[in-house]
Design a protein around this motif. Structure first.
Motif: not given
Length: 327
Positions: A106-108, A147-153, A195-198
């Motif tokens: 968890t991190t900003p 949170g953790v994002l995934v970038v593809m395409g 964004a909604n993860r706090y």
């Protein structure tokens, strides 16, 4: 590095691979340095530091590599000079690694996992573009607290929703059930939701040892022989890749119900790519005691169950509440 920068943790995969012949390639052989040189020549000037975690294809990534990656991610995120974290990774197990990190970090600061379906020296490669896109996301203030994002395409996915849905082609990933968070190119970035993860603490502690959880693929005409053999090894938990909405032949359900009574949690997921596995009173409540995976596919349900079991959670209600929460 003394100035603010993006840290890249390199974990091999196609994005760092070199083409061999035909459809063959050697994962992780090229490294990430050449891609970064190409990005710089294309006009991208983000300060970057790179650390190598693994050079394997993601089909060979497991607990040892996850431990090393988690440790380096923690170190990067605690460094005040690191403004964002990018993880280059193979695509075969990208969704599993992404979910594991999402649940235990968890991190900003932005965390972005990126891969490629074609090596950078292959005609029509997506490697350079995907890496450039991931750097654009990691340097954007609006990427934080997601949170953790995934970038593809050219698409931004959450770790919870992303799924690999095709064996080939640069558009091999999709998000279920909520769809992508945004679209990105090397020159533009658009978010579809805020964004909604706090959270200030990770949802799960990264365990020193992940409990052994097996995935059982269900098929027409299946009997109990494979289940009996599997249960004789005393796994900590089971996940089924079930028919339709997580279904299975009656004899299989009965055998799995006995496993639950013996203290082995069973999660009903589906081998179907899209769709919720909803609770069935006759199957999941008093009769067999199964937990439904809801929107988690089997491989992600396995990761989620491993983390829950590592913290000592085994009762049906607690496990079901965790799978009902899909964010």
């Amino acid at each position: 590095m003394s100035k603010k920068h993006i840290r890249i943790l390199a974990c091999g995969g196609t994005i760092a691979g070199r083409a061999a012949s035909g459809n063959a390639y050697r994962a992780g052989e090229l490294g990430i340095a050449q891609l970064l040189e190409d990005i710089t020549r294309a006009g991208c000037d983000w300060p970057i530091e790179t650390q190598i975690v693994s050079s394997a294809g993601s089909q060979d990534i497991g607990e040892k590599q996850w431990q090393a990656l988690h440790e380096k991610a923690l170190a990067a995120l605690s460094d005040d000079d690191v403004i964002g974290l990018v993880i280059t990774h193979g695509t075969d197990t990208a969704e599993e690694t992404a979910l594991l990190l999402d649940r235990t970090l968890t991190t900003p600061k932005p965390i972005v996992l990126v891969g490629a379906m074609r090596t950078s020296d292959t005609l029509g490669s997506d490697a350079l573009r995907n890496l450039a896109n991931s750097l654009r996301v990691a340097t954007d203030d609006n990427a934080a607290r997601r949170g953790v994002l995934v970038v593809m395409g050219d698409t931004i996915h959450t770790a919870c929703d992303i799924r690999k849905t095709a064996t080939q082609g640069i558009n091999a990933f999709a998000s279920y059930p909520r769809g992508p968070l945004g679209r990105v190119t090397p020159f533009s970035l658009d978010w579809f939701v805020v964004a909604n993860r706090y959270e200030t603490e990770p949802r799960h502690i990264f365990p020193t040892k992940l409990p052994r959880v097996e995935i059982l693929y269900i098929y027409a005409g299946m009997d109990c022989q494979l289940i009996d053999t599997l249960l004789s090894t005393r796994p900590a938990g089971l996940v089924t890749a079930g028919l339709g909405q997580g279904n299975a032949p009656s004899a299989v359900l009965t055998a799995l119900g006995k496993a639950v009574k013996a203290g082995i949690p069973v999660i009903r997921a589906s081998r179907v790519d899209d769709g919720f596995v909803d609770r069935n009173v006759e199957v999941d409540d008093d009769f067999f005691g199964f937990v439904t995976a809801r929107a988690f596919n089997p491989q992600k349900a396995r990761i989620q169950l491993q983390l829950l079991l590592a913290e000592g959670y085994r009762d049906m209600s607690t496990l079901q509440a965790a799978f009902d929460r899909h964010d």
